[in-house]
Design a protein around this motif. Structure first.
Motif, PDB file in Angstrom:
ATOM      1  N   ASN A 111     113.687  39.938 -36.611  1.00 41.34           N
ATOM      2  CA  ASN A 111     113.160  40.605 -37.795  1.00 41.34           C
ATOM      3  C   ASN A 111     111.818  40.023 -38.218  1.00 41.34           C
ATOM      4  OD1 ASN A 111     115.051  42.727 -39.157  1.00 41.34           O
ATOM      5  ND2 ASN A 111     116.426  41.178 -38.324  1.00 41.34           N
ATOM      6  N   SER A 112     111.658  38.720 -38.044  1.00 44.97           N
ATOM      7  CA  SER A 112     110.351  38.122 -38.315  1.00 44.97           C
ATOM      8  C   SER A 112     109.295  38.705 -37.382  1.00 44.97           C
ATOM      9  CB  SER A 112     110.424  36.600 -38.135  1.00 44.97           C
ATOM     10  OG  SER A 112     111.288  36.013 -39.075  1.00 44.97           O
ATOM     11  N   ALA A 113     109.659  38.879 -36.107  1.00 41.04           N
ATOM     12  CA  ALA A 113     108.714  39.442 -35.141  1.00 41.04           C
ATOM     13  C   ALA A 113     108.393  40.894 -35.468  1.00 41.04           C
ATOM     14  CB  ALA A 113     109.300  39.333 -33.729  1.00 41.04           C
ATOM     15  N   MET A 114     109.378  41.680 -35.861  1.00 40.89           N
ATOM     16  CA  MET A 114     109.132  43.082 -36.191  1.00 40.89           C
ATOM     17  C   MET A 114     108.250  43.205 -37.425  1.00 40.89           C
ATOM     18  SD  MET A 114     110.531  44.750 -33.763  1.00 40.89           S
ATOM     19  CE  MET A 114     110.423  46.429 -34.366  1.00 40.89           C
ATOM     20  N   ALA A 211     106.728  38.635 -31.052  1.00 46.97           N
ATOM     21  CA  ALA A 211     107.837  37.749 -30.695  1.00 46.97           C
ATOM     22  C   ALA A 211     107.323  36.434 -30.120  1.00 46.97           C
ATOM     23  CB  ALA A 211     108.761  38.437 -29.691  1.00 46.97           C
ATOM     24  N   GLU A 212     106.221  36.499 -29.392  1.00 47.54           N
ATOM     25  CA  GLU A 212     105.638  35.272 -28.837  1.00 47.54           C
ATOM     26  C   GLU A 212     105.090  34.372 -29.944  1.00 47.54           C
ATOM     27  OE1 GLU A 212     104.137  32.328 -26.289  1.00 47.54           O
ATOM     28  OE2 GLU A 212     105.816  33.743 -26.243  1.00 47.54           O
ATOM     29  N   ILE A 213     104.501  34.989 -30.968  1.00 49.91           N
ATOM     30  CA  ILE A 213     104.043  34.192 -32.119  1.00 49.91           C
ATOM     31  C   ILE A 213     105.227  33.463 -32.745  1.00 49.91           C
ATOM     32  CG2 ILE A 213     103.076  34.335 -34.448  1.00 49.91           C
ATOM     33  CD1 ILE A 213     101.348  36.668 -33.472  1.00 49.91           C
ATOM     34  N   ASP A 223     109.057  30.503 -20.823  1.00 46.31           N
ATOM     35  CA  ASP A 223     107.834  31.245 -20.552  1.00 46.31           C
ATOM     36  C   ASP A 223     107.423  32.049 -21.782  1.00 46.31           C
ATOM     37  OD1 ASP A 223     107.958  30.262 -18.008  1.00 46.31           O
ATOM     38  OD2 ASP A 223     108.555  32.161 -17.066  1.00 46.31           O
ATOM     39  N   PRO A 224     106.125  32.321 -21.931  1.00 44.81           N
ATOM     40  CA  PRO A 224     105.693  33.219 -23.013  1.00 44.81           C
ATOM     41  C   PRO A 224     106.329  34.599 -22.856  1.00 44.81           C
ATOM     42  CG  PRO A 224     103.817  32.065 -22.041  1.00 44.81           C
ATOM     43  CD  PRO A 224     104.990  31.789 -21.157  1.00 44.81           C
ATOM     44  N   PHE A 225     106.634  35.239 -23.966  1.00 48.07           N
ATOM     45  CA  PHE A 225     107.109  36.619 -23.909  1.00 48.07           C
ATOM     46  C   PHE A 225     105.960  37.509 -23.445  1.00 48.07           C
ATOM     47  CE2 PHE A 225     110.245  35.379 -27.390  1.00 48.07           C
ATOM     48  CZ  PHE A 225     111.297  35.260 -26.496  1.00 48.07           C
ATOM     49  N   SER A 226     106.255  38.401 -22.520  1.00 49.58           N
ATOM     50  CA  SER A 226     105.185  39.221 -21.946  1.00 49.58           C
ATOM     51  C   SER A 226     105.746  40.553 -21.486  1.00 49.58           C
ATOM     52  CB  SER A 226     104.536  38.487 -20.762  1.00 49.58           C
ATOM     53  OG  SER A 226     105.511  38.166 -19.779  1.00 49.58           O
ATOM     54  N   LEU A 227     104.831  41.454 -21.119  1.00 45.77           N
ATOM     55  CA  LEU A 227     105.208  42.797 -20.686  1.00 45.77           C
ATOM     56  C   LEU A 227     104.572  43.100 -19.341  1.00 45.77           C
ATOM     57  CD1 LEU A 227     105.719  46.003 -22.558  1.00 45.77           C
ATOM     58  CD2 LEU A 227     103.854  46.040 -20.904  1.00 45.77           C
ATOM     59  N   PHE A 262      91.477  49.561 -15.174  1.00 47.64           N
ATOM     60  CA  PHE A 262      92.901  49.307 -15.345  1.00 47.64           C
ATOM     61  C   PHE A 262      93.226  48.644 -16.679  1.00 47.64           C
ATOM     62  CE2 PHE A 262      92.055  49.092 -10.710  1.00 47.64           C
ATOM     63  CZ  PHE A 262      92.637  50.306 -10.393  1.00 47.64           C
ATOM     64  N   ARG A 263      92.420  48.896 -17.677  1.00 44.70           N
ATOM     65  CA  ARG A 263      92.724  48.428 -19.027  1.00 44.70           C
ATOM     66  C   ARG A 263      93.777  49.360 -19.614  1.00 44.70           C
ATOM     67  NH1 ARG A 263      87.975  48.282 -23.279  1.00 44.70           N
ATOM     68  NH2 ARG A 263      88.293  50.537 -23.125  1.00 44.70           N
ATOM     69  N   ILE A 264      94.963  48.820 -19.832  1.00 42.01           N
ATOM     70  CA  ILE A 264      96.101  49.644 -20.238  1.00 42.01           C
ATOM     71  C   ILE A 264      96.224  49.750 -21.743  1.00 42.01           C
ATOM     72  CG2 ILE A 264      98.606  49.870 -20.061  1.00 42.01           C
ATOM     73  CD1 ILE A 264      96.995  50.477 -17.517  1.00 42.01           C
ATOM     74  N   ILE A 265      95.824  48.712 -22.472  1.00 45.12           N
ATOM     75  CA  ILE A 265      95.894  48.763 -23.934  1.00 45.12           C
ATOM     76  C   ILE A 265      94.493  48.637 -24.506  1.00 45.12           C
ATOM     77  CG2 ILE A 265      98.234  47.854 -24.050  1.00 45.12           C
ATOM     78  CD1 ILE A 265      97.029  45.126 -24.766  1.00 45.12           C
ATOM     79  N   GLU A 266      94.267  49.272 -25.631  1.00 45.41           N
ATOM     80  CA  GLU A 266      92.975  49.235 -26.296  1.00 45.41           C
ATOM     81  C   GLU A 266      92.948  48.213 -27.432  1.00 45.41           C
ATOM     82  OE1 GLU A 266      90.416  51.047 -25.336  1.00 45.41           O
ATOM     83  OE2 GLU A 266      91.450  52.314 -23.865  1.00 45.41           O
ATOM     84  N   THR A 267      94.108  47.965 -28.028  1.00 38.08           N
ATOM     85  CA  THR A 267      94.191  47.142 -29.230  1.00 38.08           C
ATOM     86  C   THR A 267      94.896  45.827 -28.925  1.00 38.08           C
ATOM     87  OG1 THR A 267      94.306  49.142 -30.581  1.00 38.08           O
ATOM     88  CG2 THR A 267      94.980  47.082 -31.616  1.00 38.08           C
ATOM     89  N   CYS A 268      94.335  44.748 -29.390  1.00 40.44           N
ATOM     90  CA  CYS A 268      94.942  43.435 -29.194  1.00 40.44           C
ATOM     91  C   CYS A 268      96.270  43.367 -29.952  1.00 40.44           C
ATOM     92  CB  CYS A 268      93.997  42.330 -29.663  1.00 40.44           C
ATOM     93  SG  CYS A 268      94.732  40.674 -29.625  1.00 40.44           S
ATOM     94  N   PRO A 269      97.363  42.966 -29.310  1.00 42.83           N
ATOM     95  CA  PRO A 269      98.653  42.906 -30.005  1.00 42.83           C
ATOM     96  C   PRO A 269      98.736  41.758 -31.007  1.00 42.83           C
ATOM     97  CG  PRO A 269      98.866  42.031 -27.787  1.00 42.83           C
ATOM     98  CD  PRO A 269      97.485  42.602 -27.881  1.00 42.83           C
ATOM     99  N   ILE A 270      97.790  40.832 -30.969  1.00 38.11           N
ATOM    100  CA  ILE A 270      97.832  39.689 -31.871  1.00 38.11           C
ATOM    101  C   ILE A 270      97.009  39.943 -33.128  1.00 38.11           C
ATOM    102  CG2 ILE A 270      97.486  37.203 -32.069  1.00 38.11           C
ATOM    103  CD1 ILE A 270      99.589  38.087 -29.998  1.00 38.11           C
ATOM    104  N   CYS A 271      95.709  40.298 -32.949  1.00 36.93           N
ATOM    105  CA  CYS A 271      94.843  40.481 -34.118  1.00 36.93           C
ATOM    106  C   CYS A 271      94.648  41.949 -34.491  1.00 36.93           C
ATOM    107  CB  CYS A 271      93.486  39.826 -33.872  1.00 36.93           C
ATOM    108  SG  CYS A 271      92.476  40.637 -32.592  1.00 36.93           S
ATOM    109  N   ARG A 272      95.088  42.871 -33.616  1.00 39.38           N
ATOM    110  CA  ARG A 272      95.015  44.319 -33.825  1.00 39.38           C
ATOM    111  C   ARG A 272      93.595  44.864 -33.893  1.00 39.38           C
ATOM    112  NH1 ARG A 272     100.217  46.099 -34.907  1.00 39.38           N
ATOM    113  NH2 ARG A 272     101.554  44.542 -33.925  1.00 39.38           N
TER     114      ARG A 272
END
Length: 796
Positions: A111-114, A211-213, A223-227, A262-272
């Motif tokens: 819940n903290s991660a969400m 979740a990694e944070i 290991d770090p959480f990753s996708l 091959f850039r799959i995401i546009e937005t950083c998942p950490i700082c957005r």
């Protein structure tokens, strides 16, 4: 008698809290501190509603007042029994949270991660989401029992199914770490269409980044959480070859998007921030996504995403998302073993990751080209812990006909290999647009029983988890052409809609005055209604829309910008189009005004700005109509204009009962046609099923590779019953009985041919895959039809 040329019906947006009592505090913040009080309050309300709605007294009263037959009453009793099972599971989930300290810790941290992942866009669970999480706590604590049941989420599109899945996956990943699984895959999520996997990737990365944070903050080892993004082909590389690097194709200093597609995401998942770029790190041989925002916590270190197949095998990310087709690789890639069990070993060179089969170009099994000095080291955790907890299947109803039959065979192979390697089967979760025939479909695909959450409500629109509200979601209008073609009517509709948008753009005060709307909302209305979707059933129809943009729309100023989303649209173009739709240009003239879309768009496109759709004739399937129209109106009221082809009897019939068709569409969805016991399909899959066993089970057990007939012959001499055991294992995995005489004979004949070719290989036989009497293993699960060679005459 009164008729109408434009029948219409409205659908209301669902309400997610239906009780008259105040909703319990289901916020991420509250649940991250102590989930028990909120869960108890939710279940208490659920029990009270159940007594009012599903008790014998309540059903008997309805039976008397509504004149039910005895058969109807018996059916209601069966539904009540299913509902009691749902209630019991939710209660048991709460009991497990109370009793198991590790589970509760993982749940609180999830819940903290969400909360971090949501970034303020939402701050709590909807009641049904939390209930689903509670109902599935048992599969994390008693996986052996739960693995034999497929849980299907059946909920309205846009209700939050993806976030619900993510909550469960993050809980499982955190629990894995707390229980000692410091590495390996927790879940493999498969999508039947590439567009689905691309759309969901950003959400998955955001959740795993959060979740990694949390993991780092709590000091949880592992290991770090990753996708991992497992699509391959033209979307992402299967591997990065040293020749390409040597020739300058991959250069760490080149981050321009055209050079790094091959850039799959546009937005950083950490700082957005929209500051993600790609580069190639030669030292560890990785294609990395990095954030260039100087204030980001990552400080330029790689983001938690792997998009190259070889890198997924090397690092085994926590969650793998991708297309269903990739399952065929179990017959071709030794690295696929990491998705069902333990890798072979781990390279001693830092950053090189896990190792697999030794090959001529990787002597020590390391997937980094020319790895020198690194030798496989023993795995640091129990090999059984590498078993994935979940396999997810999105849009289950799309697994039908030949695709479903082929997948059923490969699902059997995945299960049997994982069981032999780790002693466990994965829990399968799925989502579906229909419940028609779901039990048979699940039985055929997975050889498991099926269970739905939530159970259908006792009355339409009056469930506990959702009920109709008074807020408009979509208005459906059918316009029957009179002596006009569908194409002409669609052209006129597009011009009319786009003219209205441009009038609002040029005269916001006047238009808003007519509509009795505050002029300050003018830009907002243009934003959410200025892009129209034209949905066609054939590429020919959509080509006509494109041509019309050059002629019929010429009078519009500015001229509309149009793009296509069909199976012919390249992966990079799809990514760019979706990005432009989600974050439109500031200048209206440069925005996309029209999207010509096929069934490719009917699943997984979650863009709030799409709120106007014109449908060129009715799709052949009711499920496609439901899914396609659900692409609009996800957040704001939407308009769906259906232009039936009145020369088609089915379209004309639907038009005459349009309101009933829309309001009760779920009841008209056809059962999924699927079978596992097809001789033709078995002929296509047998080679892959046996090669998967040889590559993922037997090769790691031996002392040498199994790439050539010579090597396999040596192993068979050591284990004379090996191929016989494989034959029986495949029959068992497909659940063939003595009554399946023809299929058993077909497998026997295949193994006889394979054994004969192994003993007496032909002169052109190089690899064990050449020994198959029915040809090579499938490259893709869609590779069903027999291939025909095509040759051209250059002299013409």
């Amino acid at each position: 008698m009164r008729t109408s040329d434009a029948p219409y019906i409205s659908k209301m947006r669902p309400a997610y809290w239906t009780s008259t009592s105040p909703q319990p505090n289901l916020s991420f913040a509250a649940l991250s501190k102590d989930p028990i009080p909120s869960c108890e309050a939710l279940i208490s309300e659920f029990v009270e509603w159940a007594d009012r709605s599903w008790s014998d007294d309540a059903l008997n009263a309805r039976a008397a007042s509504e004149g039910w037959s005895s058969g109807m009453r018996d059916e209601a009793a069966r539904a009540a029994s299913d509902f009691q099972g749902e209630l019991l599971r939710v209660r048991e989930g709460l009991d497990l949270l109370k009793e198991n300290a590790q589970l509760q810790s993982a749940f609180r941290l999830m819940n903290s991660a969400m909360r971090i992942s949501a970034q303020g866009r939402y701050d709590s669970w909807r009641p049904f989401q939390l209930a689903f999480l509670l109902a599935n706590m048992s599969c994390l604590i008693t996986p052996e029992q739960e693995a034999n049941v497929v849980d299907i989420v059946w909920f309205a599109t846009g209700g939050g199914k993806t976030e619900t899945y993510l909550g469960l996956l993050i809980t499982a990943a955190l629990l894995d770490r707390l229980r000692g699984k410091t590495s390996g895959i927790t879940a493999w999520s498969r999508f039947p269409l590439r567009l689905l996997s691309l759309q969901q990737t950003q959400r998955f990365v955001n959740a795993l980044g959060a979740a990694e944070i949390v993991r780092r903050k709590e000091g949880i080892p592992g290991d770090p959480f990753s996708l991992g993004f497992l699509v391959g082909g033209t979307a992402t590389p299967n591997r990065i070859k040293k020749e390409a690097v040597r020739e300058g194709e991959w250069d760490a200093d080149k981050v321009d998007d055209t050079l790094n597609p091959f850039r799959i995401i546009e937005t950083c998942p950490i700082c957005r921030s929209r500051s993600v770029c790609t580069s190639f790190d030669r030292k560890v041989w990785r294609l990395v996504h990095t954030c260039t925002n100087p204030s980001c916590e990552t400080e330029g270190s790689p983001l938690p995403i792997f998009v190259v197949d070889d890198e997924i095998w090397r690092f085994l990310p926590t969650v793998v998302v991708g297309t269903l087709d990739k399952a065929a690789n179990i017959a071709r890639q030794s690295g696929m073993r990491g998705l069902v069990g333990p890798p072979w070993g781990k390279c001693t060179r830092p950053g090189h990751g896990y190792t697999y089969a030794r090959r001529q170009d990787r002597k020590n099994g390391c997937l980094v080209p020319d790895c020198v000095g690194g030798e496989p080291a023993p795995l640091q955790i129990d090999t059984t812990l590498f078993a994935p907890t979940f396999r997810l299947q999105d849009e289950l109803h799309l697994l039908r006909d030949s695709l479903g039959a082929v997948d059923a065979h490969y699902e059997a192979a995945l299960d049997s290999v994982q069981e032999e390697l780790t002693g466990s089967k994965p829990k399968i979760l799925a989502s579906s647009a229909t419940l028609t025939g779901y039990e048979k479909q699940v039985s055929v695909l997975y050889r498991r029983s099926a269970r739905v959450f939530p159970q259908p409500a006792p009355q339409d629109g009056k469930g506990f988890w959702t009920a109709d509200s008074n807020q408009l979601m979509r208005r459906y209008i059918a316009l029957a052409p009179r002596r006009l073609t569908v194409e002409f009517v669609v052209d006129r509709l597009v011009v009319t809609l786009q003219k209205a948008t441009r009038r609002l753009l040029n005269d916001p005060t006047g238009v808003c005055s007519e509509l009795q709307i505050d002029p300050r909302f003018g830009d907002f209305l243009i934003n959410i209604y200025g892009t129209n979707v034209v949905y066609g059933n054939t590429l020919q129809d959509l080509d006509a829309v494109i041509r019309s943009s050059e002629t019929q729309y010429a009078g519009l100023e500015p001229p509309p910008n149009i793009e296509s989303l069909t199976g012919r649209t390249g992966f990079d173009n799809v990514r760019q189009i979706l990005d432009r739709l989600e974050t439109p240009e500031a200048d209206f003239d440069k925005r996309l005004h029209l999207i010509a879309a096929s069934s490719m768009m009917s699943h997984g496109v979650d863009i709030d700005r799409l709120n106007v759709m014109i449908m060129m004739a009715l799709p052949l399937g009711v499920a496609e109509f439901i899914q396609a129209t659900a692409r609009v109106g996800r957040r704001w009221p939407a308009l769906v204009i259906v232009v039936p082809k009145m020369t088609r009897e089915r379209d004309a019939s639907v038009y005459r009962s349009f309101a009933e068709f829309v309001s009760h569409g779920d009841r008209f969805v056809e059962a999924i046609p699927i079978t596992r016991k097809s001789r033709r399909v078995l002929e296509r899959t047998l080679a892959g099923l046996e090669l998967a066993r040889l590559q993922l089970i037997h090769e790691p057990e031996g002392s040498s590779s199994l790439t050539t007939p010579r090597h396999l012959n040596a192993l068979v001499r050591q284990r004379p019953n090996l191929l016989t055991e494989d034959r029986e294992a495949i029959k068992s995995s497909l659940e063939l009985s003595e009554l399946d005489e023809f299929l058993n004979d077909q497998i026997d004949l295949w193994f006889e041919g394979f054994t004969r070719n192994l003993r007496e290989p032909s002169a052109d036989t190089r690899f064990i895959s050449d020994l198959s009497p029915t040809g090579q293993a499938m490259l893709s699960l869609r590779d069903v039809e027999e291939q025909s060679p095509i040759s051209g005459d250059s002299s013409q």
